[in-house]
Design a protein around this motif. Sequence first.
Motif, PDB file in Angstrom:
ATOM      1  N   LEU A  52       0.830  -1.214   0.000  1.00 22.25           N
ATOM      2  CA  LEU A  52       0.000   0.000   0.000  1.00 22.25           C
ATOM      3  C   LEU A  52       0.865   1.265   0.000  1.00 22.25           C
ATOM      4  O   LEU A  52       0.545   2.241  -0.688  1.00 22.25           O
ATOM      5  CB  LEU A  52      -0.939   0.009   1.207  1.00 22.25           C
ATOM      6  CG  LEU A  52      -2.153  -0.904   1.116  1.00 22.25           C
ATOM      7  CD1 LEU A  52      -2.830  -1.031   2.472  1.00 22.25           C
ATOM      8  CD2 LEU A  52      -3.133  -0.403   0.061  1.00 22.25           C
ATOM      9  N   GLN A  53       1.954   1.243   0.745  1.00 22.26           N
ATOM     10  CA  GLN A  53       2.837   2.402   0.796  1.00 22.26           C
ATOM     11  C   GLN A  53       3.455   2.681  -0.578  1.00 22.26           C
ATOM     12  O   GLN A  53       3.530   3.831  -1.010  1.00 22.26           O
ATOM     13  CB  GLN A  53       3.925   2.201   1.843  1.00 22.26           C
ATOM     14  CG  GLN A  53       4.809   3.415   2.004  1.00 22.26           C
ATOM     15  CD  GLN A  53       5.816   3.256   3.124  1.00 22.26           C
ATOM     16  OE1 GLN A  53       6.048   2.154   3.631  1.00 22.26           O
ATOM     17  NE2 GLN A  53       6.435   4.343   3.514  1.00 22.26           N
ATOM     18  N   VAL A  54       3.886   1.628  -1.259  1.00 22.68           N
ATOM     19  CA  VAL A  54       4.448   1.804  -2.601  1.00 22.68           C
ATOM     20  C   VAL A  54       3.377   2.363  -3.535  1.00 22.68           C
ATOM     21  O   VAL A  54       3.627   3.310  -4.280  1.00 22.68           O
ATOM     22  CB  VAL A  54       5.038   0.479  -3.138  1.00 22.68           C
ATOM     23  CG1 VAL A  54       5.412   0.598  -4.616  1.00 22.68           C
ATOM     24  CG2 VAL A  54       6.250   0.066  -2.317  1.00 22.68           C
ATOM     25  N   TYR A  55       2.180   1.799  -3.490  1.00 21.97           N
ATOM     26  CA  TYR A  55       1.097   2.295  -4.343  1.00 21.97           C
ATOM     27  C   TYR A  55       0.798   3.768  -4.050  1.00 21.97           C
ATOM     28  O   TYR A  55       0.602   4.568  -4.972  1.00 21.97           O
ATOM     29  CB  TYR A  55      -0.176   1.463  -4.149  1.00 21.97           C
ATOM     30  CG  TYR A  55      -0.122   0.052  -4.700  1.00 21.97           C
ATOM     31  CD1 TYR A  55       0.881  -0.385  -5.553  1.00 21.97           C
ATOM     32  CD2 TYR A  55      -1.117  -0.859  -4.358  1.00 21.97           C
ATOM     33  CE1 TYR A  55       0.907  -1.680  -6.042  1.00 21.97           C
ATOM     34  CE2 TYR A  55      -1.106  -2.161  -4.857  1.00 21.97           C
ATOM     35  CZ  TYR A  55      -0.090  -2.562  -5.688  1.00 21.97           C
ATOM     36  OH  TYR A  55      -0.093  -3.846  -6.181  1.00 21.97           O
ATOM     37  N   ASP A  56       0.745   4.124  -2.765  1.00 13.56           N
ATOM     38  CA  ASP A  56       0.487   5.524  -2.405  1.00 13.56           C
ATOM     39  C   ASP A  56       1.566   6.443  -2.963  1.00 13.56           C
ATOM     40  O   ASP A  56       1.267   7.506  -3.512  1.00 13.56           O
ATOM     41  CB  ASP A  56       0.425   5.691  -0.879  1.00 13.56           C
ATOM     42  CG  ASP A  56      -0.887   5.231  -0.269  1.00 13.56           C
ATOM     43  OD1 ASP A  56      -1.916   5.165  -0.986  1.00 13.56           O
ATOM     44  OD2 ASP A  56      -0.889   4.931   0.945  1.00 13.56           O
ATOM     45  N   ASN A  57       2.822   6.021  -2.816  1.00 10.53           N
ATOM     46  CA  ASN A  57       3.933   6.849  -3.308  1.00 10.53           C
ATOM     47  C   ASN A  57       3.888   7.018  -4.821  1.00 10.53           C
ATOM     48  O   ASN A  57       4.101   8.119  -5.340  1.00 10.53           O
ATOM     49  CB  ASN A  57       5.273   6.247  -2.889  1.00 10.53           C
ATOM     50  CG  ASN A  57       5.518   6.338  -1.397  1.00 10.53           C
ATOM     51  OD1 ASN A  57       4.875   7.102  -0.685  1.00 10.53           O
ATOM     52  ND2 ASN A  57       6.444   5.537  -0.909  1.00 10.53           N
ATOM     53  N   LEU A  58       3.616   5.939  -5.532  1.00 10.50           N
ATOM     54  CA  LEU A  58       3.585   6.012  -6.993  1.00 10.50           C
ATOM     55  C   LEU A  58       2.390   6.823  -7.474  1.00 10.50           C
ATOM     56  O   LEU A  58       2.504   7.610  -8.422  1.00 10.50           O
ATOM     57  CB  LEU A  58       3.576   4.606  -7.594  1.00 10.50           C
ATOM     58  CG  LEU A  58       4.791   3.733  -7.256  1.00 10.50           C
ATOM     59  CD1 LEU A  58       4.719   2.410  -7.997  1.00 10.50           C
ATOM     60  CD2 LEU A  58       6.096   4.447  -7.531  1.00 10.50           C
ATOM     61  N   GLN A  59       1.254   6.651  -6.826  1.00  2.00           N
ATOM     62  CA  GLN A  59       0.074   7.429  -7.198  1.00  2.00           C
ATOM     63  C   GLN A  59       0.307   8.916  -6.932  1.00  2.00           C
ATOM     64  O   GLN A  59      -0.057   9.761  -7.751  1.00  2.00           O
ATOM     65  CB  GLN A  59      -1.151   6.939  -6.429  1.00  2.00           C
ATOM     66  CG  GLN A  59      -2.436   7.629  -6.860  1.00  2.00           C
ATOM     67  CD  GLN A  59      -3.627   7.143  -6.073  1.00  2.00           C
ATOM     68  OE1 GLN A  59      -3.587   7.055  -4.847  1.00  2.00           O
ATOM     69  NE2 GLN A  59      -4.698   6.808  -6.785  1.00  2.00           N
ATOM     70  N   SER A  60       0.926   9.218  -5.816  1.00  2.85           N
ATOM     71  CA  SER A  60       1.224  10.614  -5.495  1.00  2.85           C
ATOM     72  C   SER A  60       2.145  11.231  -6.547  1.00  2.85           C
ATOM     73  O   SER A  60       1.933  12.366  -6.980  1.00  2.85           O
ATOM     74  CB  SER A  60       1.864  10.705  -4.108  1.00  2.85           C
ATOM     75  OG  SER A  60       2.222  12.035  -3.823  1.00  2.85           O
ATOM     76  N   ALA A  61       3.153  10.498  -6.963  1.00  2.00           N
ATOM     77  CA  ALA A  61       4.062  11.010  -8.001  1.00  2.00           C
ATOM     78  C   ALA A  61       3.299  11.275  -9.297  1.00  2.00           C
ATOM     79  O   ALA A  61       3.515  12.298  -9.955  1.00  2.00           O
ATOM     80  CB  ALA A  61       5.206  10.035  -8.234  1.00  2.00           C
ATOM     81  N   SER A  62       2.404  10.358  -9.651  1.00  2.50           N
ATOM     82  CA  SER A  62       1.622  10.545 -10.874  1.00  2.50           C
ATOM     83  C   SER A  62       0.749  11.792 -10.791  1.00  2.50           C
ATOM     84  O   SER A  62       0.722  12.595 -11.722  1.00  2.50           O
ATOM     85  CB  SER A  62       0.742   9.322 -11.145  1.00  2.50           C
ATOM     86  OG  SER A  62       1.513   8.254 -11.620  1.00  2.50           O
ATOM     87  N   LEU A  63       0.041  11.948  -9.687  1.00  2.00           N
ATOM     88  CA  LEU A  63      -0.914  13.051  -9.562  1.00  2.00           C
ATOM     89  C   LEU A  63      -0.267  14.398  -9.259  1.00  2.00           C
ATOM     90  O   LEU A  63      -0.735  15.431  -9.748  1.00  2.00           O
ATOM     91  CB  LEU A  63      -1.938  12.731  -8.469  1.00  2.00           C
ATOM     92  CG  LEU A  63      -2.908  11.601  -8.782  1.00  2.00           C
ATOM     93  CD1 LEU A  63      -3.771  11.292  -7.562  1.00  2.00           C
ATOM     94  CD2 LEU A  63      -3.775  11.944  -9.987  1.00  2.00           C
ATOM     95  N   ASN A  64       0.793  14.385  -8.455  1.00  5.43           N
ATOM     96  CA  ASN A  64       1.347  15.644  -7.952  1.00  5.43           C
ATOM     97  C   ASN A  64       2.593  16.122  -8.666  1.00  5.43           C
ATOM     98  O   ASN A  64       2.992  17.271  -8.489  1.00  5.43           O
ATOM     99  CB  ASN A  64       1.634  15.508  -6.449  1.00  5.43           C
ATOM    100  CG  ASN A  64       0.370  15.192  -5.676  1.00  5.43           C
ATOM    101  OD1 ASN A  64      -0.689  15.731  -5.947  1.00  5.43           O
ATOM    102  ND2 ASN A  64       0.479  14.280  -4.722  1.00  5.43           N
ATOM    103  N   GLN A  65       3.214  15.248  -9.468  1.00  3.95           N
ATOM    104  CA  GLN A  65       4.416  15.651 -10.197  1.00  3.95           C
ATOM    105  C   GLN A  65       4.267  15.447 -11.699  1.00  3.95           C
ATOM    106  O   GLN A  65       4.410  16.387 -12.473  1.00  3.95           O
ATOM    107  CB  GLN A  65       5.634  14.883  -9.664  1.00  3.95           C
ATOM    108  CG  GLN A  65       5.931  15.219  -8.215  1.00  3.95           C
ATOM    109  CD  GLN A  65       6.937  14.264  -7.596  1.00  3.95           C
ATOM    110  OE1 GLN A  65       7.499  13.404  -8.262  1.00  3.95           O
ATOM    111  NE2 GLN A  65       7.182  14.428  -6.312  1.00  3.95           N
TER     112      GLN A  65
END
Length: 137
Positions: A115-128
């Motif tokens: 879940l932590q990896v998914y959260d980090n990757l999703q955040s990078a997609s949406l916020n960067q």
Amino acid sequence: MQNPAATPLTAAEAQGLQDAILEEYGALNLYQGVMDTLGAELPFTQIARSEQQHVNALLRQAQIYGVEAPANPGLAQPVSFDSLAEACQAGVQAEIADAALYDTLKAVTTHTSLLQVYDNLQSASLNQHLPAFEACQ
């Protein structure tokens, strides 16, 4: 500290991890294809490097949990864009699809490390990545 792989992934989690790897390969291949077609344009150069890091993070999870990682299938069709703006729009769509996939995967995932990896990757997609592609249009 408990070994994160002590509890195996469910079938849905294992399939989700494989799907995530393929999704990230898809984005990486698209961005590499854009660079092959249009040259080493920003933000594609930076985001392609980031997508490789995403793939690597997911491959590490697959290794930890003993999940067979799919090979990079390459591009289904050659990339053909007439302009950087057109390629950036494809980047916008790819990042939206990445983020949506992680919403789906998080709904069937219970393993905290995954879940932590998914959260980090999703955040990078949406916020960067997404804002960078929206700005380059």
